[in-house]
Scaffold this active site. Sequence first.
Site, short mmCIF file in Angstrom:
data_model
loop_
_atom_site.label_atom_id
_atom_site.label_comp_id
_atom_site.label_asym_id
_atom_site.label_seq_id
_atom_site.Cartn_x
_atom_site.Cartn_y
_atom_site.Cartn_z
N HIS A 176 14.26 101.70 105.43
CA HIS A 176 13.55 100.94 104.40
C HIS A 176 12.28 101.68 103.98
CE1 HIS A 176 11.91 97.15 102.57
NE2 HIS A 176 10.77 97.69 102.94
N GLU A 177 11.53 102.16 104.97
CA GLU A 177 10.28 102.87 104.66
C GLU A 177 10.56 104.23 104.01
OE1 GLU A 177 7.72 101.18 104.79
OE2 GLU A 177 8.44 99.55 106.06
N HIS B 62 11.14 103.71 100.42
CA HIS B 62 9.89 103.57 99.66
C HIS B 62 9.37 104.94 99.22
CE1 HIS B 62 8.92 99.37 99.58
NE2 HIS B 62 8.95 99.23 100.90
N GLU C 88 10.46 95.96 97.07
CA GLU C 88 11.02 95.60 98.38
C GLU C 88 12.53 95.43 98.27
OE1 GLU C 88 9.50 95.74 101.28
OE2 GLU C 88 7.79 96.44 100.11
#
Length: 291
Positions: free
Chosen positions: A143-144, A147, A224
Amino acid sequence: MFRIALFLATNLAILLVLGLVMNLLLPALGVDPSGYGGLLLFAAAFGFGGAFISLAISRWMAKRTTGARVITQPRNNTEAWLMQTVERLTRQAGIPMPEVAIFDSPAPNAFATGASKKSSLVAVSTGLLRHMNQDEVEAVLAHEIAHIANGDMVTLTLIQGVVNTFVIFFARVIAGVIDNATRSSSQSGQGLGGMAYFAIVMVLELVFGILASIIVFWFSRQREFRADAGSAALVGRDKMIAALRRLQQGQESQLDGSMMAFGIQSESRKFSELFLTHPPLEKRIQALQRL
């Protein structure tokens, strides 16, 4: 939420400082604050300047604020696994290897920040490593990484720059209107005066800055969803859903208002999604299930 809150707080502080400098600089350069063209030009210069300064120091600020320790040489199996996992995920995402760090916090948390894909940081809390299994931690890391791959911090900076520009511009326009109204109603024909005008500008910038954050919060919520989808593409949808489910379990067992991984706030304390940097967990899970 940590990286967003830190970015916004730093940006707001820089914006106020630049606003002070702008109040002193405009008259010295012979720019009429009531002239909209020159004022808008300077507002854009200072607005984007504040946002890019916040971006430039974001990685340094994150390390200082959390006390994150960058892993240069793994000291145990957990740190070695973290480095190997991040390296593999970044290869899959096609981005350079970021710095990997651990910070002490009992709450499961993680964040990514940095001025560019080549100078980024991924950090996880000790609580995250304790409360999640490897598949779930891998999903959080993905997930990071998503980003960073999506360039979210740079896009956020550009959005913040536009917001800052209009905050600075309209604060001075409205302060000018108040000054003119005061001058016309005053028997002496004098307006607010330097300090009073400056005080009104600062208050308006603070209020407008907080209200304008709603735009930034909306973008944060959208990114997100994209990062969740990016994680699903890297490690599989089921792992990301499992990580979010783990967070739901943690939310139910924590006091209201506690901070969870990705900065999720307890839903019992929220009063409006307009002021949330992250969508509710259930909406994120539903979005993943629709993929």
